[in-house]
Design a protein around this motif. Structure first.
Motif: not given
Length: 453
Positions: A420-448
């Protein structure tokens, strides 16, 4: 250096009260799970009570999260109108969020009153758990319409930076909840021993008192959002559409996200009642600390929105970079805190010996998840969404969740039977995936995007 000092000052004056308020708000649900987790066969307390109230509180989470989405358009615009000193439209934003919040809450109210067993049975097939969860939900549902209105006032207070008053209301609610929980669950001072139903009644009383306090204080102090009925509901179709153009995509975003979170609970519930109770216990603990990051992201949203509304777009970008670093360091500190103090918290909760080792394992997975979520929440909710970058954040948040994390959790948990503890950790794999694209979007300033100029 002056800019950093200005940001830190705003974080402490706006963000800290919101963070602590969110923490206290969640503490009401935590106290219910904490107190019904004490093993007492006569009162029906213990593992089954923890699972039942946990599932009922998952419905509450769906309600609050989707309501936050419905009200977010008014909140984002309100922050920018306040920065632009347009108080007429600021009050209109509150009027729309009151109407939307009340109408939307009726769905959950009727579902909780008339079909609570059907709703709880989505998460589990354990008849005892369904009975306990439905009994709790049937009582708590009565306060949903009032909360629909109360959250509208809360969000507008955040938008104008007057967060200390919503913080005070949460403190009052917490004290009331703890007091009535003590007497109604266990039957002290001549009150009947009501067990789980006592916890639900205490929650209703606490939410009523805290909501009325917030409305009272806004009008007593004549804050900028304290409008007359004619000012709040002086709404045109054009203005309503303007708010809904932001709110509906965010609502869709929030409801799909929280439904995804609920799919996880269904998966864990189908793995067994002990697994479900362990997960609910860990989530009750982690929700307390994660609300700090929800609070920090709400404060960031207000700070960034105010700057964009005032035309200070470069400031908005610079502030966002500083606030992202603040969130990361807070995530590290909070994760360390949970790792060190969770054994003490679990022992104080007096949870069943049958689930104690399991729960300790899941806590270790939660520590990593907390650090990652501190970044993703700040990027998506605190910064990008505050700049009006609503559509991009929807796709970035939901695609990894529904296309990666949920399928992995299902197959490893229900098909492969991994720990269960491994399954629970894998359930949040999406949180890791989206960090880098979000940082790139932030630096682009297109969000303002200045939505009120």
């Amino acid at each position: 250096r002056k800019m950093k000092k200005a940001v830190y000052k705003k974080v402490f004056s706006v963000g800290l009260p919101v963070a602590i308020e969110n923490m206290i708000y969640s503490l009401m649900n935590f106290i219910d799970i904490f107190m019904v987790g004490k093993n007492n066969v006569a009162l029906g307390l213990g593992t089954i009570a923890v699972a039942g109230t946990g599932f009922a509180n998952q419905i509450f989470m769906i309600f609050v999260t989707s309501l936050f989405g419905m009200n977010s358009g008014g909140g984002i615009l309100a922050a920018q109108y306040f920065g632009n000193k347009d108080y007429k439209n600021l009050k209109r934003c509150l009027g729309i969020t009151i109407i939307v919040g009340f109408v939307f809450s009726l769905i959950f109210f009727f579902a909780g009153i008339f079909i609570p067993e059907v709703i709880i049975s989505i998460f589990t097939k354990d008849a005892n758990v369904i009975k306990v969860g439905a009994a709790y939900m049937k009582i708590v549902a009565w306060v949903y319409p009032l909360m629909g209105v109360g959250l509208a006032f809360n969000m507008q207070l955040r938008a104008i930076g007057k967060t200390k008053y919503s913080f005070y209301s949460s403190v009052i609610g917490l004290v009331v909840n703890l007091m009535f929980n003590t007497v109604l669950i266990f039957g002290y001072f001549g009150f009947p021993s009501l067990g789980v139903r006592g916890a639900a009644i205490a929650t209703v009383i606490a939410r009523i008192i805290s909501t009325f306090y917030i409305i009272f204080i806004i009008y007593k102090l004549k804050l900028p959002i304290a409008g007359k009925i004619s000012e709040l509901f002086d709404l045109s179709l054009h203005f309503f559409v303007k708010v809904m153009k932001i709110s509906l995509p965010v609502f869709l975003h929030e409801i799909l996200w929280v439904l995804g979170s609920s799919v996880y609970i269904v998966i864990f519930g189908r793995m067994g009642t002990n697994y479900a109770a362990s997960i609910q216990t860990v989530k009750a603990i982690s929700s307390l600390v994660l609300t700090l990051f929800f609070g920090l992201s709400s404060a960031t949203s207000a700070i960034i929105g105010n700057e964009i509304g005032a035309g200070n777009e470069e400031n908005a970008y610079n502030y966002s970079m500083i606030l992202l670093k603040v969130s990361f360091f807070c995530g590290l500190l909070v994760g360390l805190f949970v790792l060190l103090f969770s054994p003490l918290i679990l022992s104080l909760m007096g949870i069943s010996k049958s689930i104690y080792p399991l729960t300790k394992q899941i806590v270790k997975s939660e520590v990593f998840i907390i650090v990652v979520k501190s970044l993703s929440l700040q990027l998506l909710v605190g910064i990008l969404r505050a700049g009006g970058d609503v559509i991009w954040t929807i796709f970035m948040d939901l695609i990894p969740l529904w296309c990666v994390a949920i399928p992995i959790t299902y197959f490893t948990g229900l098909q492969l039977g991994w720990p269960i503890y491994i399954v629970y950790l894998l359930s949040c794999s999406d949180e890791v995936i989206k960090i880098w694209p979000c940082i790139k979007r932030l630096k682009s300033k297109k969000w303002i995007n200045n939505l009120v100029s």
